[in-house]
Design a protein around this motif. Sequence first.
Motif, PDB file in Angstrom:
ATOM      1  N   PHE A 102     -29.380  10.278   0.258  1.00 48.85           N
ATOM      2  CA  PHE A 102     -28.840  11.151   1.308  1.00 48.85           C
ATOM      3  C   PHE A 102     -29.888  12.158   1.769  1.00 48.85           C
ATOM      4  CE2 PHE A 102     -26.588  14.912   2.851  1.00 48.85           C
ATOM      5  CZ  PHE A 102     -25.760  14.341   3.804  1.00 48.85           C
ATOM      6  N   ARG A 157     -16.996  -3.104   9.902  1.00 51.20           N
ATOM      7  CA  ARG A 157     -16.939  -1.678  10.243  1.00 51.20           C
ATOM      8  C   ARG A 157     -18.313  -1.183  10.647  1.00 51.20           C
ATOM      9  NH1 ARG A 157     -16.329   2.993  11.692  1.00 51.20           N
ATOM     10  NH2 ARG A 157     -15.084   4.599  10.684  1.00 51.20           N
ATOM     11  N   TYR A 159     -20.494   2.184  11.105  1.00 49.29           N
ATOM     12  CA  TYR A 159     -20.577   3.618  10.804  1.00 49.29           C
ATOM     13  C   TYR A 159     -21.631   4.314  11.664  1.00 49.29           C
ATOM     14  CZ  TYR A 159     -17.860   2.399   6.658  1.00 49.29           C
ATOM     15  OH  TYR A 159     -16.881   1.928   5.814  1.00 49.29           O
ATOM     16  N   SER A 160     -22.754   3.632  11.910  1.00 52.71           N
ATOM     17  CA  SER A 160     -23.832   4.213  12.706  1.00 52.71           C
ATOM     18  C   SER A 160     -24.553   3.102  13.464  1.00 52.71           C
ATOM     19  CB  SER A 160     -24.822   4.969  11.807  1.00 52.71           C
ATOM     20  OG  SER A 160     -25.679   4.061  11.136  1.00 52.71           O
ATOM     21  N   ASP A 163     -25.752  -0.094  11.594  1.00 52.63           N
ATOM     22  CA  ASP A 163     -24.850  -1.240  11.436  1.00 52.63           C
ATOM     23  C   ASP A 163     -24.959  -2.181  12.627  1.00 52.63           C
ATOM     24  OD1 ASP A 163     -23.477  -0.797   8.929  1.00 52.63           O
ATOM     25  OD2 ASP A 163     -22.540   0.921   9.886  1.00 52.63           O
ATOM     26  N   GLY A 222     -24.551  11.572   7.029  1.00 56.15           N
ATOM     27  CA  GLY A 222     -23.457  10.931   6.314  1.00 56.15           C
ATOM     28  C   GLY A 222     -23.127   9.566   6.879  1.00 56.15           C
ATOM     29  N   GLU A 223     -23.168   9.450   8.215  1.00 57.51           N
ATOM     30  CA  GLU A 223     -22.873   8.166   8.864  1.00 57.51           C
ATOM     31  C   GLU A 223     -23.949   7.124   8.549  1.00 57.51           C
ATOM     32  OE1 GLU A 223     -20.488  10.098  12.706  1.00 57.51           O
ATOM     33  OE2 GLU A 223     -22.594   9.501  12.877  1.00 57.51           O
ATOM     34  N   PHE A 225     -25.964   7.215   5.960  1.00 54.39           N
ATOM     35  CA  PHE A 225     -25.841   6.935   4.525  1.00 54.39           C
ATOM     36  C   PHE A 225     -24.768   5.879   4.283  1.00 54.39           C
ATOM     37  CE2 PHE A 225     -23.757   7.623   0.441  1.00 54.39           C
ATOM     38  CZ  PHE A 225     -24.832   7.633  -0.434  1.00 54.39           C
ATOM     39  N   MET A 226     -23.625   6.013   4.952  1.00 54.02           N
ATOM     40  CA  MET A 226     -22.562   5.028   4.815  1.00 54.02           C
ATOM     41  C   MET A 226     -23.024   3.657   5.305  1.00 54.02           C
ATOM     42  SD  MET A 226     -19.994   6.291   3.291  1.00 54.02           S
ATOM     43  CE  MET A 226     -18.848   4.943   3.630  1.00 54.02           C
ATOM     44  N   SER A 227     -23.790   3.648   6.412  1.00 54.46           N
ATOM     45  CA  SER A 227     -24.316   2.386   6.936  1.00 54.46           C
ATOM     46  C   SER A 227     -25.237   1.715   5.929  1.00 54.46           C
ATOM     47  CB  SER A 227     -25.077   2.629   8.246  1.00 54.46           C
ATOM     48  OG  SER A 227     -24.197   2.881   9.301  1.00 54.46           O
ATOM     49  N   THR A 229     -25.282   2.026   2.615  1.00 55.62           N
ATOM     50  CA  THR A 229     -24.506   1.462   1.511  1.00 55.62           C
ATOM     51  C   THR A 229     -23.787   0.193   1.972  1.00 55.62           C
ATOM     52  OG1 THR A 229     -22.563   2.840   2.039  1.00 55.62           O
ATOM     53  CG2 THR A 229     -24.149   3.735   0.478  1.00 55.62           C
ATOM     54  N   HIS A 230     -23.319   0.212   3.206  1.00 60.92           N
ATOM     55  CA  HIS A 230     -22.632  -0.930   3.800  1.00 60.92           C
ATOM     56  C   HIS A 230     -23.584  -2.117   3.925  1.00 60.92           C
ATOM     57  CE1 HIS A 230     -20.195  -2.596   7.428  1.00 60.92           C
ATOM     58  NE2 HIS A 230     -19.675  -3.001   6.294  1.00 60.92           N
TER      59      HIS A 230
END
Length: 351
Positions: A102, A157, A159-160, A163, A222-223, A225-227, A229-230
Motif C-alpha cells: 500500500f 469486478r 476497482y481501478s 483492472d 486503496g483502489e 491496491f485492491m486491483s 490483489t485482484h
Amino acid sequence: MGIIIAIIIFGIIVTVHEFGHFICAKLIGIKVIEFSVGMGPKLLQKKKGETSYSLRLLPVGGYCAMEEDIESDDPRNFRKAKLWKRVIVLAAGAFNNFILGFIMVVVLICTLDGVPTTVISGFRGVREDNGDVTYYAESYDSGLRHDDKIIRMGGTRVYSNLDIDFILSSGSTDTYDVVVIRNGEKLEIPQVKFGDKMYGGVFDFGVVYKDKTPLTVIKGSGEIFMSMTHIVGLSLKQLVSGKISKDDVSGPVGVVSAISETAKESNGLHEAVSSIAYMTALISINVGIFNLLPIPGLDGGRLLFCLIEFIRRKPVKPEHEGYVHLVGMVLLFGIMIFATYNDIVRLVTGG
C-alpha cells in the motif's frame, strides 16, 4: 546498478515479511531464537539477549526462527502459546507485505500527474473543421459514452484502471459485457468491443485523472491496491487452470531480473521511481497472498492447522503436522528449482 537495486528491493520485501513475524512474536511474548536476512552461509551475526540476528549470503529469503521444540518446557514456546496469539504471529508476515504494498502504491500515485479513475474521459477520434467528431473507437460504437464509470467487465469486478488494463491485455476475447454507472444509475452494456479502427490496438479510450489531494491519493491508492490483489488472484487462478504456461513461472532470479530491467529501461529518475514503486507493490502483495495460501510449509498451511485445532478443540499432533509441512516444503523447493531453471533459461536465451 539495476541488479543492485533489484536485490535490495527483493531483500526489503522478504525482510518486511519476516519482521512481521518477529515483532509480533516479541510483543506477544514468544521466544525468538534467530532473525535472519538472507539464506545460506552467515556473513554477519550478532546476539542480543536471547535472539541472534544474522545476515546471510543469498538475498533470496530470510526467516524468523521461534522456539518450537516439541520437548521444550519453555513457557514461551510457540506451540504453547494461545491459539489467537499463534494466528496473529503467522498472519503478521503477509500483513506487513500488504502494508508495504500500500505504501508503494501511494508512492506510485504521488509520481503521477493525477489520480487515475475508471471514468471514461474520451475516445479515439478526429474533430472535423465544423466541430463534429468522428470516432474510431469500437467501444464507443458498442455503447460506451463519456463519463461512464466502469465497474465490471466480462463478469470481473473493476476497482481501478489497472483492472481494465489487465482484462483487455490478458483476455482471450475481444468483446465483454460491461457494467457502468451512467448518470447515477447502473447500466449493463452487452458485447462491448474495444479497439481503434484506424490505428489498431486495444485501448481506444482514456480515463479521468483527479487532482491530487490527501483524500484522493489515499482513496486512489486503496483502489489500485485492491486491483493488485485482484490481479494476483486472477493470475493464480489462470496458472492453476492452465491458462498460464508453466514456462512462464518465475522464481527469485526472475523477480530480480524483472525489477532490474524496469529500473534500467526507465527514462529518468521520476519514471524509475514510478516503475519501481509499481513493481515493488505488486511483488510485495503477491508474496503476501502466496504465503496465505493453505499450502503445507507456508504460513497459510500453518494457519490451516490452527483452524483445524479451533474446530477440533485440540491441536493436531506436532509430529503429524511436521510431516505434512515437510512434504509441502519439499514440493515448494522443487517448484522453486523449476522456476529458477525457467529464469536462467530466459536470461540465457533472452526469452
